[in-house]
Structures are given as structure tokens and as C-alpha cells.
Design a protein around this motif. Structure first.
Motif, PDB file in Angstrom:
ATOM      1  N   GLY A   1       7.457  44.158 -13.167  1.00 26.56           N
ATOM      2  CA  GLY A   1       8.151  43.678 -11.804  1.00 26.56           C
ATOM      3  C   GLY A   1       8.751  42.266 -12.227  1.00 26.56           C
TER       4      GLY A   1
ATOM      5  N   ILE B   1       5.310  51.263 -12.227  1.00 31.39           N
ATOM      6  CA  ILE B   1       3.830  51.492 -12.344  1.00 31.39           C
ATOM      7  C   ILE B   1       3.262  52.407 -11.669  1.00 31.39           C
ATOM      8  CG2 ILE B   1       3.655  48.936 -13.025  1.00 31.39           C
ATOM      9  CD1 ILE B   1       2.675  48.463 -10.177  1.00 31.39           C
TER      10      ILE B   1
ATOM     11  N   ALA C   1       5.295  45.111  -7.190  1.00 30.22           N
ATOM     12  CA  ALA C   1       4.647  45.031  -5.969  1.00 30.22           C
ATOM     13  C   ALA C   1       5.797  45.901  -5.023  1.00 30.22           C
ATOM     14  CB  ALA C   1       3.783  44.096  -5.522  1.00 30.22           C
TER      15      ALA C   1
ATOM     16  N   THR D   1       6.740  44.919  -1.473  1.00 37.00           N
ATOM     17  CA  THR D   1       6.692  43.933  -0.721  1.00 37.00           C
ATOM     18  C   THR D   1       7.304  43.806   0.764  1.00 37.00           C
ATOM     19  OG1 THR D   1       8.474  42.792  -1.789  1.00 37.00           O
ATOM     20  CG2 THR D   1       6.265  42.284  -2.497  1.00 37.00           C
TER      21      THR D   1
ATOM     22  N   TRP E   1       2.999  33.302   1.359  1.00 38.44           N
ATOM     23  CA  TRP E   1       4.423  32.662   1.645  1.00 38.44           C
ATOM     24  C   TRP E   1       5.188  32.309   0.371  1.00 38.44           C
ATOM     25  CZ3 TRP E   1       3.830  29.190   6.481  1.00 38.44           C
ATOM     26  CH2 TRP E   1       3.154  29.932   7.531  1.00 38.44           C
TER      27      TRP E   1
HETATM   28  N1  NAP Z   1       6.721  37.549  -1.149  1.00 41.83           N
HETATM   29  C1  NAP Z   1       5.642  37.000  -0.603  1.00 41.83           C
HETATM   30  O1  NAP Z   1       5.807  36.159   0.564  1.00 41.83           O
HETATM   31  C2  NAP Z   1       4.241  37.241  -1.113  1.00 41.83           C
HETATM   32  C3  NAP Z   1       3.263  36.397  -0.508  1.00 41.83           C
HETATM   33  C4  NAP Z   1       1.907  36.931  -1.195  1.00 41.83           C
HETATM   34  C5  NAP Z   1       1.705  37.507  -1.985  1.00 41.83           C
HETATM   35  N2  NAP Z   1       2.817  38.225  -2.712  1.00 41.83           N
HETATM   36  C6  NAP Z   1       2.563  39.019  -3.863  1.00 41.83           C
HETATM   37  O2  NAP Z   1       3.098  38.423  -4.980  1.00 41.83           O
HETATM   38  C7  NAP Z   1       3.707  39.295  -5.964  1.00 41.83           C
HETATM   39  C8  NAP Z   1       5.085  38.942  -6.409  1.00 41.83           C
HETATM   40  O3  NAP Z   1       5.909  39.009  -5.139  1.00 41.83           O
HETATM   41  P1  NAP Z   1       7.294  38.867  -5.199  1.00 41.83           P
HETATM   42  O4  NAP Z   1       7.656  38.075  -3.857  1.00 41.83           O
HETATM   43  O5  NAP Z   1       7.672  38.411  -6.404  1.00 41.83           O
HETATM   44  O6  NAP Z   1       7.932  40.253  -4.843  1.00 41.83           O
HETATM   45  P2  NAP Z   1       9.461  40.874  -5.207  1.00 41.83           P
HETATM   46  O7  NAP Z   1      10.286  39.737  -5.426  1.00 41.83           O
HETATM   47  O8  NAP Z   1       9.559  41.822  -4.132  1.00 41.83           O
HETATM   48  O9  NAP Z   1       9.149  41.528  -6.610  1.00 41.83           O
HETATM   49  C9  NAP Z   1       8.333  42.648  -6.762  1.00 41.83           C
HETATM   50  C10 NAP Z   1       9.024  43.573  -7.850  1.00 41.83           C
HETATM   51  O10 NAP Z   1       8.434  44.651  -8.005  1.00 41.83           O
HETATM   52  C11 NAP Z   1       9.255  45.533  -8.416  1.00 41.83           C
HETATM   53  N3  NAP Z   1       8.712  46.862  -8.093  1.00 41.83           N
HETATM   54  C12 NAP Z   1       8.658  47.563  -6.978  1.00 41.83           C
HETATM   55  N4  NAP Z   1       8.244  48.780  -7.122  1.00 41.83           N
HETATM   56  C13 NAP Z   1       7.927  48.825  -8.611  1.00 41.83           C
HETATM   57  C14 NAP Z   1       7.299  50.047  -9.266  1.00 41.83           C
HETATM   58  N5  NAP Z   1       6.937  51.133  -8.750  1.00 41.83           N
HETATM   59  N6  NAP Z   1       7.090  49.678 -10.703  1.00 41.83           N
HETATM   60  C15 NAP Z   1       7.437  48.616 -11.167  1.00 41.83           C
HETATM   61  N7  NAP Z   1       8.013  47.440 -10.553  1.00 41.83           N
HETATM   62  C16 NAP Z   1       8.253  47.760  -9.234  1.00 41.83           C
HETATM   63  C17 NAP Z   1      10.317  45.197  -7.680  1.00 41.83           C
HETATM   64  O11 NAP Z   1      11.561  45.923  -8.294  1.00 41.83           O
HETATM   65  P3  NAP Z   1      12.574  46.690  -7.313  1.00 41.83           P
HETATM   66  O12 NAP Z   1      13.243  45.406  -6.622  1.00 41.83           O
HETATM   67  O13 NAP Z   1      13.736  47.099  -8.416  1.00 41.83           O
HETATM   68  O14 NAP Z   1      12.101  47.490  -6.384  1.00 41.83           O
HETATM   69  C18 NAP Z   1      10.523  43.813  -7.610  1.00 41.83           C
HETATM   70  O15 NAP Z   1      11.499  43.085  -8.711  1.00 41.83           O
HETATM   71  C19 NAP Z   1       3.146  40.636  -5.255  1.00 41.83           C
HETATM   72  O16 NAP Z   1       2.098  41.132  -5.723  1.00 41.83           O
HETATM   73  C20 NAP Z   1       3.330  40.386  -3.844  1.00 41.83           C
HETATM   74  O17 NAP Z   1       2.264  41.221  -3.290  1.00 41.83           O
HETATM   75  C21 NAP Z   1       3.931  37.944  -2.294  1.00 41.83           C
END
Ligand code: NAP
Length: 301
Positions: free
Chosen positions: A13, A43, A66, A68, A156
Motif C-alpha cells: 500500500g 495483497i 487497505a 479504506t 482520523w
Molecule cells: N484514513 C483514515 O482515516 C484511517 C483511520 C484509521 C485507520 N486507518 C488505517 O490506516 C492504514 C493506512 O490508511 P491510509 O489512510 O494510508 O489509506 P489509503 O490512503 O486509502 O491507502 C491505502 C492503500 O492501499 C492500497 N490498496 C488497496 N487495495 C489493495 C490491495 N488489494 N493490495 C495492495 N494495496 C491495496 C490502495 O491503493 P489503490 O489506491 O491503488 O487502491 C492505497 O494506496 C489502513 O490500514 C487503514 O485502515 C486509516
């Protein structure tokens, strides 16, 4: 103080909010980075995961991948589970087989938000939607399958990369003078930068992967706790001070009932980080300082 050590890291990711920041910081710290976006490593595809990891043999895997999209997950249930549950399971299976520690990121959305005080790691999860449930399933699979795991729960998330509340507020400020913001959900903004620093500090800590390493689930606390309304106030205050925007936004506090979403958001998302402090000597993040850094960077672009 993290020890100086160079690891071969596989980051999934890598193009997301946290993934991008992780790659930057890990590179700065001198680690050997193998970073994969979703196109390079899916993944949810076990064969791909096994082939890539077996070929690289990394010292550590950090899973920043993830699904998200919290509301969209309600209608894309299979995809959310494929990435968040099956994807996590795939990584756990390969990590277990090859004896590789797995660092994974989880969410406040595994809780229903009904608790009155900050959540601790032993609180009973009770997700209110598909996203939270699929993330919880992934956490549980990792716990069951891969003994060498750190699951870091965060809330957040904001950062320069990707979509988040800070960027939405700045965009809306270009279109409107007045905004209604939810004021009855309490939590903690957490920067992608601080999450990345935390993960890298964990893997560079003295006892990481030692026989006594305290593997398990950890909350990453960010302070001070605020409502979305208070977060918006801080964003516009800082954005004005820095010069990102040059107008005073009128903000109106509203209850969640006036901003209905397909998935009910937790009323309380605050996480207690004492366990992380105790075992890894990592202090809570200061999101106001990180917000300032982000806005300064945007202003300098
Ligand atoms: N965002 C929030 O507010 C928040 C809050 C609490 C926890 N989290 C957790 O924090 C972590 C990081 O979140 P983030 O905000 O950085 O999320 P993000 O910006 O949405 O990044 C997630 C990345 O995962 C990639 N992805 C999606 N499906 C995939 C797959 N099958 N195989 C490999 N990669 C894949 C996406 O790529 P594509 O764009 O190409 O699909 C994206 O680049 C996650 O575990 C999330 O659940 C986030």
C-alpha cells in the motif's frame, strides 16, 4: 531512542497516505525499501503475496494497504473483505511460514464508540459497519496466524498524500464561506507522518524481534482529543496564520443527525496509548504540530 539498524523492508500500500510517508521516512533512515502499490502487489492475491515475499525475503513487512472507503464498503462488501480480511490473512500466512515480523495498521472503527473514556487494547471491538468489521477480521487473522505481529490502531488519519479531512476543508474553503461541521463525534486526528515514525521506531527499538518482544495490538494515541468541529477550527486557524487561505470561515457546529452517513461513525474514537508508551517508550503524537507541518508544505508548493 531508536537504535540505528538497516532492515530490508517490504511495504505494501506504498502509494496511500501512510504508505507514502513510510517510504520517505524509511528511506531517510537508511533502510532498504521494497515498496509496492496495489498494482505491483495485490495483497488479496495469495499467490502474488507468496511469490513476492519468498523472492525478496524481507526482514520485516509493513502492511499499509487497505480498503479504506468507509461508506462505499457497505455496497462493496466482498472487495472490503478481500483486501482487509483476506489480504491481511495472506500476509500473515506468508510471514508465519518465513518467520518474518508483520507490522500492520488497524483502526478506531473496530469499536462502536459508545465507551465514555479512551479505548484500551483489551476493550471489546464492536464495529458498526463493513469497513470496521473487515478490518477487525484482518486483525484477528493476523493474531491467530502470525505470532510475530504488531497491530497499530490509529484514528482520523491525515497527511499530504491522498484524501482526508484537512484537504476537504481546504477545498471547501475555496468554494464556500460557511460550513456545518459535526460536533458530537470525539476523537484524535493522527498524521500519516507520526504513524510512520511510530512504526519505524517500533522496528528499531531494542527488543523488536528479540525473544522477549512484546508482540500484539497497540493503540497509537494522538493529542489533544477534539471533535471534528474543533479540528476544523484548528485547520482554518492554522491555515490563516500560515497563509494557505486568506479568509475567515464561518463554522457552525451540528449534531451527527444533521449529517447522515451510510455508516454510523463512533461517537468516541479516542485511543489510549499507555501500552505503547510502556512497552516501546513511544509517546502520543502531537497532531497540531503535524498539521502545521502539513499546511506549511502545502503553502510552499
Ligand atoms: N484514513 C483514515 O482515516 C484511517 C483511520 C484509521 C485507520 N486507518 C488505517 O490506516 C492504514 C493506512 O490508511 P491510509 O489512510 O494510508 O489509506 P489509503 O490512503 O486509502 O491507502 C491505502 C492503500 O492501499 C492500497 N490498496 C488497496 N487495495 C489493495 C490491495 N488489494 N493490495 C495492495 N494495496 C491495496 C490502495 O491503493 P489503490 O489506491 O491503488 O487502491 C492505497 O494506496 C489502513 O490500514 C487503514 O485502515 C486509516
Amino acid at each position: 531512542m531508536p537504535i540505528m539498524i538497516s532492515n530490508k523492508l517490504l511495504i505494501t500500500g506504498a502509494k496511500g497516505q501512510v504508505g507514502t510517508e513510510l517510504v520517505t521516512q524509511a528511506t531517510d533512515r537508511g533502510h532498504e525499501i521494497h515498496a509496492f502499490g496495489s498494482k505491483e502487489l495485490d495483497i488479496s492475491n495469495f499467490e502474488q503475496v507468496e511469490k513476492t515475499v519468498s523472492a525478496l525475503k524481507p526482514d520485516v513487512i509493513i502492511n499499509a494497504a487497505a480498503y479504506t472507503a468507509v461508506d462505499k464498503a457497505e455496497t462493496e462488501r466482498d472487495l472490503a473483505y478481500a483486501v482487509n480480511a483476506q489480504g491481511s490473512e495472506n500476509l500473515a500466512l506468508v510471514c508465519k511460514k518465513l518467520d518474518i515480523p508483520l507490522l500492520h495498521i488497524s483502526t478506531d472503527y473496530v469499536y462502536d464508540g459508545e465507551k465514555k473514556s479512551a479505548y484500551i487494547e483489551t476493550d471489546q471491538p464492536k464495529p458498526t459497519g463493513v469497513y470496521g468489521a473487515s478490518k477487525l477480521k484482518g486483525d484477528q487473522k493476523i493474531e491467530q496466524i502470525c505470532p510475530k505481529h504488531i497491530i497499530l490502531r490509529v484514528s482520523w488519519v491525515f497527511g499530504e498524500q491522498g484524501n482526508n479531512f484537512v484537504k476537504t476543508m481546504l477545498r471547501l474553503a475555496e468554494q464556500r464561506d460557511e460550513l456545518s461541521i459535526v460536533a458530537d463525534q470525539f476523537g484524535a486526528p493522527t498524521s500519516a507522518k507520526s504513524i510512520s515514525t511510530c512504526l519505524l521506531d517500533i522496528l528499531q527499538s531494542q527488543h523488536f524481534n528479540a525473544s522477549q518482544c512484546p508482540w500484539g495490538v497497540y493503540n497509537f494515541q494522538s493529542d489533544p482529543g477534539v471533535t471534528w468541529f474543533e479540528f476544523a477550527q484548528a485547520i482554518f486557524q492554522q491555515a490563516n496564520d500560515i497563509g494557505c487561505i486568506t479568509k475567515t470561515m464561518k463554522l457552525k457546529p451540528i449534531p451527527s443527525s444533521e449529517f447522515p452517513t451510510p455508516v454510523k461513525r463512533p461517537a468516541n474514537s479516542k485511543l489510549n496509548g499507555e501500552k505503547l508508551q510502556k512497552h516501546f517508550n513511544i509517546s502520543p503524537a502531537n497532531w497540531k504540530a503535524d498539521l502545521n507541518t502539513m499546511l506549511q508544505a502545502i503553502n510552499n508548493q
